[in-house]
Design a protein around this motif. Sequence first.
Motif, PDB file in Angstrom:
ATOM      1  N   SER A 136      37.189  44.413  29.362  1.00 20.08           N
ATOM      2  CA  SER A 136      37.448  46.179  30.070  1.00 20.08           C
ATOM      3  C   SER A 136      38.953  45.975  30.163  1.00 20.08           C
ATOM      4  O   SER A 136      39.603  47.209  29.715  1.00 20.08           O
ATOM      5  N   PHE A 151      40.734  42.576  38.161  1.00 15.06           N
ATOM      6  CA  PHE A 151      40.414  41.778  39.592  1.00 15.06           C
ATOM      7  C   PHE A 151      39.078  41.298  39.556  1.00 15.06           C
ATOM      8  O   PHE A 151      37.886  42.031  39.238  1.00 15.06           O
ATOM      9  N   ASP A 152      38.683  40.004  39.796  1.00 12.23           N
ATOM     10  CA  ASP A 152      37.347  39.628  39.694  1.00 12.23           C
ATOM     11  C   ASP A 152      37.200  38.119  40.804  1.00 12.23           C
ATOM     12  O   ASP A 152      38.089  37.610  40.760  1.00 12.23           O
ATOM     13  N   THR A 153      36.080  37.992  41.130  1.00 10.57           N
ATOM     14  CA  THR A 153      35.812  36.671  41.596  1.00 10.57           C
ATOM     15  C   THR A 153      35.537  35.534  40.498  1.00 10.57           C
ATOM     16  O   THR A 153      35.840  34.550  40.775  1.00 10.57           O
ATOM     17  N   PHE A 154      35.104  36.041  39.352  1.00  7.98           N
ATOM     18  CA  PHE A 154      34.701  35.362  38.124  1.00  7.98           C
ATOM     19  C   PHE A 154      33.470  34.454  38.833  1.00  7.98           C
ATOM     20  O   PHE A 154      33.147  33.495  38.026  1.00  7.98           O
ATOM     21  N   VAL A 158      29.636  39.980  44.823  1.00  7.13           N
ATOM     22  CA  VAL A 158      29.630  39.690  46.136  1.00  7.13           C
ATOM     23  C   VAL A 158      28.679  39.982  46.911  1.00  7.13           C
ATOM     24  O   VAL A 158      28.324  39.141  47.995  1.00  7.13           O
ATOM     25  N   GLY A 209      39.402  36.226  42.743  1.00  6.29           N
ATOM     26  CA  GLY A 209      39.039  36.001  44.146  1.00  6.29           C
ATOM     27  C   GLY A 209      38.292  37.625  44.621  1.00  6.29           C
ATOM     28  O   GLY A 209      38.116  38.531  43.564  1.00  6.29           O
ATOM     29  N   ARG A 210      37.860  37.485  45.785  1.00  2.77           N
ATOM     30  CA  ARG A 210      36.884  38.811  46.297  1.00  2.77           C
ATOM     31  C   ARG A 210      38.184  39.929  46.439  1.00  2.77           C
ATOM     32  O   ARG A 210      39.012  39.800  47.103  1.00  2.77           O
ATOM     33  N   THR A 211      37.801  41.025  45.919  1.00  4.97           N
ATOM     34  CA  THR A 211      38.844  42.367  46.262  1.00  4.97           C
ATOM     35  C   THR A 211      39.252  42.275  47.760  1.00  4.97           C
ATOM     36  O   THR A 211      40.049  42.767  48.004  1.00  4.97           O
ATOM     37  N   HIS A 231      39.987  51.725  37.473  1.00  4.27           N
ATOM     38  CA  HIS A 231      38.636  51.383  36.970  1.00  4.27           C
ATOM     39  C   HIS A 231      37.799  50.711  38.006  1.00  4.27           C
ATOM     40  O   HIS A 231      38.194  49.378  38.286  1.00  4.27           O
ATOM     41  N   LEU A 234      32.923  47.245  40.259  1.00  2.00           N
ATOM     42  CA  LEU A 234      32.555  46.120  40.871  1.00  2.00           C
ATOM     43  C   LEU A 234      31.124  46.170  41.338  1.00  2.00           C
ATOM     44  O   LEU A 234      30.479  45.565  41.816  1.00  2.00           O
TER      45      LEU A 234
HETATM   46  C1  LIG Z   1      29.410  44.644  35.815  1.00  2.00           C
HETATM   47  S1  LIG Z   1      30.627  43.399  35.910  1.00  2.00           S
HETATM   48  C2  LIG Z   1      32.364  43.977  35.202  1.00  2.00           C
HETATM   49  C3  LIG Z   1      32.003  44.324  33.718  1.00  2.00           C
HETATM   50  C4  LIG Z   1      33.276  44.342  32.986  1.00  2.00           C
HETATM   51  N1  LIG Z   1      34.215  45.458  33.656  1.00  2.00           N
HETATM   52  C5  LIG Z   1      33.145  44.767  31.377  1.00  2.00           C
HETATM   53  O1  LIG Z   1      33.140  46.044  31.287  1.00  2.00           O
HETATM   54  O2  LIG Z   1      32.521  43.762  30.793  1.00  2.00           O
HETATM   55  C6  LIG Z   1      31.237  43.295  37.538  1.00  2.00           C
HETATM   56  C7  LIG Z   1      32.124  42.431  37.852  1.00  2.00           C
HETATM   57  O3  LIG Z   1      32.617  42.588  39.325  1.00  2.00           O
HETATM   58  C8  LIG Z   1      32.745  41.304  40.002  1.00  2.00           C
HETATM   59  N2  LIG Z   1      32.612  41.568  41.287  1.00  2.00           N
HETATM   60  C9  LIG Z   1      31.932  42.476  42.238  1.00  2.00           C
HETATM   61  N3  LIG Z   1      32.398  42.635  43.136  1.00  2.00           N
HETATM   62  C10 LIG Z   1      33.530  41.960  43.540  1.00  2.00           C
HETATM   63  C11 LIG Z   1      34.491  41.819  44.531  1.00  2.00           C
HETATM   64  N4  LIG Z   1      34.190  42.374  45.843  1.00  2.00           N
HETATM   65  N5  LIG Z   1      35.778  41.327  44.338  1.00  2.00           N
HETATM   66  C12 LIG Z   1      35.766  40.710  43.141  1.00  2.00           C
HETATM   67  N6  LIG Z   1      35.099  40.803  42.088  1.00  2.00           N
HETATM   68  C13 LIG Z   1      33.712  41.328  42.163  1.00  2.00           C
HETATM   69  C14 LIG Z   1      31.693  40.444  39.521  1.00  2.00           C
HETATM   70  O4  LIG Z   1      32.018  38.978  39.488  1.00  2.00           O
HETATM   71  C15 LIG Z   1      31.439  41.007  38.098  1.00  2.00           C
HETATM   72  O5  LIG Z   1      32.235  40.064  37.328  1.00  2.00           O
END
Ligand SMILES: C[S@@+](CC[C@H](N)C(=O)[O-])C[C@H]1O[C@@H](n2cnc3c(N)ncnc32)[C@H](O)[C@@H]1O
Length: 372
Positions: A136, A151-154, A158, A209-211, A231, A234
């Motif tokens: 994305s 931004f993501d935890t990868f 959470v 990391g966590r947002t 965008h 999460l």
């Molecule tokens: C549905 S996926 C995203 C898909 C991506 N946008 C795509 O189109 O391929 C949701 C992502 O949000 C991340 N996530 C959820 N809550 C989070 C937070 N509070 N902080 C960081 N990452 C978070 C998860 O690790 C996950 O990879």
Amino acid sequence: MGVADSGTVGRTNQTVDRTNIHRIWRAVLAAIALGVAVACYCAPVLLIVIGVLLVGLLCARLVYRDRGRFIPNLYARDIRLYDEAYQAFITQSLTELRGHRIPGHPLLWEASQLPEPTQENSDELLLDLGVWIGWSTRLTSDASGRTVYGFDTFEGLVEDWQIEDQFLIKQGTFSLSDPLSQRFIRETGVTLHDGIPGTLGRKVHYVKGRTYETLAPFLAERPGAPIRLFHMDLDTYESCLHGLETCKDRFVEGSILVFDEYLVTNGEMLAFFEFQARYGLEFQYRAWGLEVGEMNAAMVTSRFKRVMYYLAAIAIHLLDGRYLWKIFTKRFWRFWLGAPIGDIVFMLGAAGVRKSVSLEITGMGKLDPTRH
Ligand SMILES: C[S@@+](CC[C@H](N)C(=O)[O-])C[C@H]1O[C@@H](n2cnc3c(N)ncnc32)[C@H](O)[C@@H]1O
């Protein structure tokens, strides 16, 4: 917080057509209709049976009084379970959104509408919250020609994600170590560097990391920078509301907010409803279309595998499709009896649910700095 770094390319048009799966799906629907027409030609009695069924359906729609009470995501939820203010918000939102249906992805559509990068807009931020394996973010950069921060935890969600009263998606889902993530990483040509997806030559920066911990320091490092594109993917109500609250002082008139799962009434839509009500924000809807997550299959490099993914997704949609097969469920009848015809056509026209929405902030309400 870890940051992976960029390459440089301008606005590019990818050759991959990301709506292919939906075209194949419409071809499947057309083939089914043709098959039925041929069957009717060979056995005219079928015509009478189908005619009776259609007239019965139309009559049932006339007597069914609950039209508009269910949201059109999956015609899943009776919105009377919410308080009056939120019910009114949902109803008003859907009325407005029906005038903004688009065939593609609101995120990429919005990114492609942004002005070209210039010296004047170089401080504007494009944020992609929730990136999974990074597509994305990369495609938003391709479509806008601008730098995008992902931004993501990868390490996955959470919080647990309760989707309406239907599914629970567990905390940790979407971790890059999941077998599904590993497969898509391999098949879409993504590389990982210290657990962070590579940029693949795009102008993207990934923040790990966590947002809850990364977003505020990121903004603090860029004082005063306005958010041009936000965008939200999460998924959960909690992370969404936290993201909106943390970014609130950087939103400006003209900021574009895209929610990937807006039509989940206990998730992103609820978070935005509360957020805009708290600050008296003014906004207008701009687009309602496909979720961006679906395009990961379109990025699979092998054409054969890509088509296989499309066919598998269509098969799942057909077999699990709540609109198509589940005639013993209330949801099926709510859809066929209660949904406006336009929604039925829109929903059936895609091999998946259409839940993504974009909007533009048009008035800052209590967030207007001149009011303080
Ligand atoms: C549905 S996926 C995203 C898909 C991506 N946008 C795509 O189109 O391929 C949701 C992502 O949000 C991340 N996530 C959820 N809550 C989070 C937070 N509070 N902080 C960081 N990452 C978070 C998860 O690790 C996950 O990879």
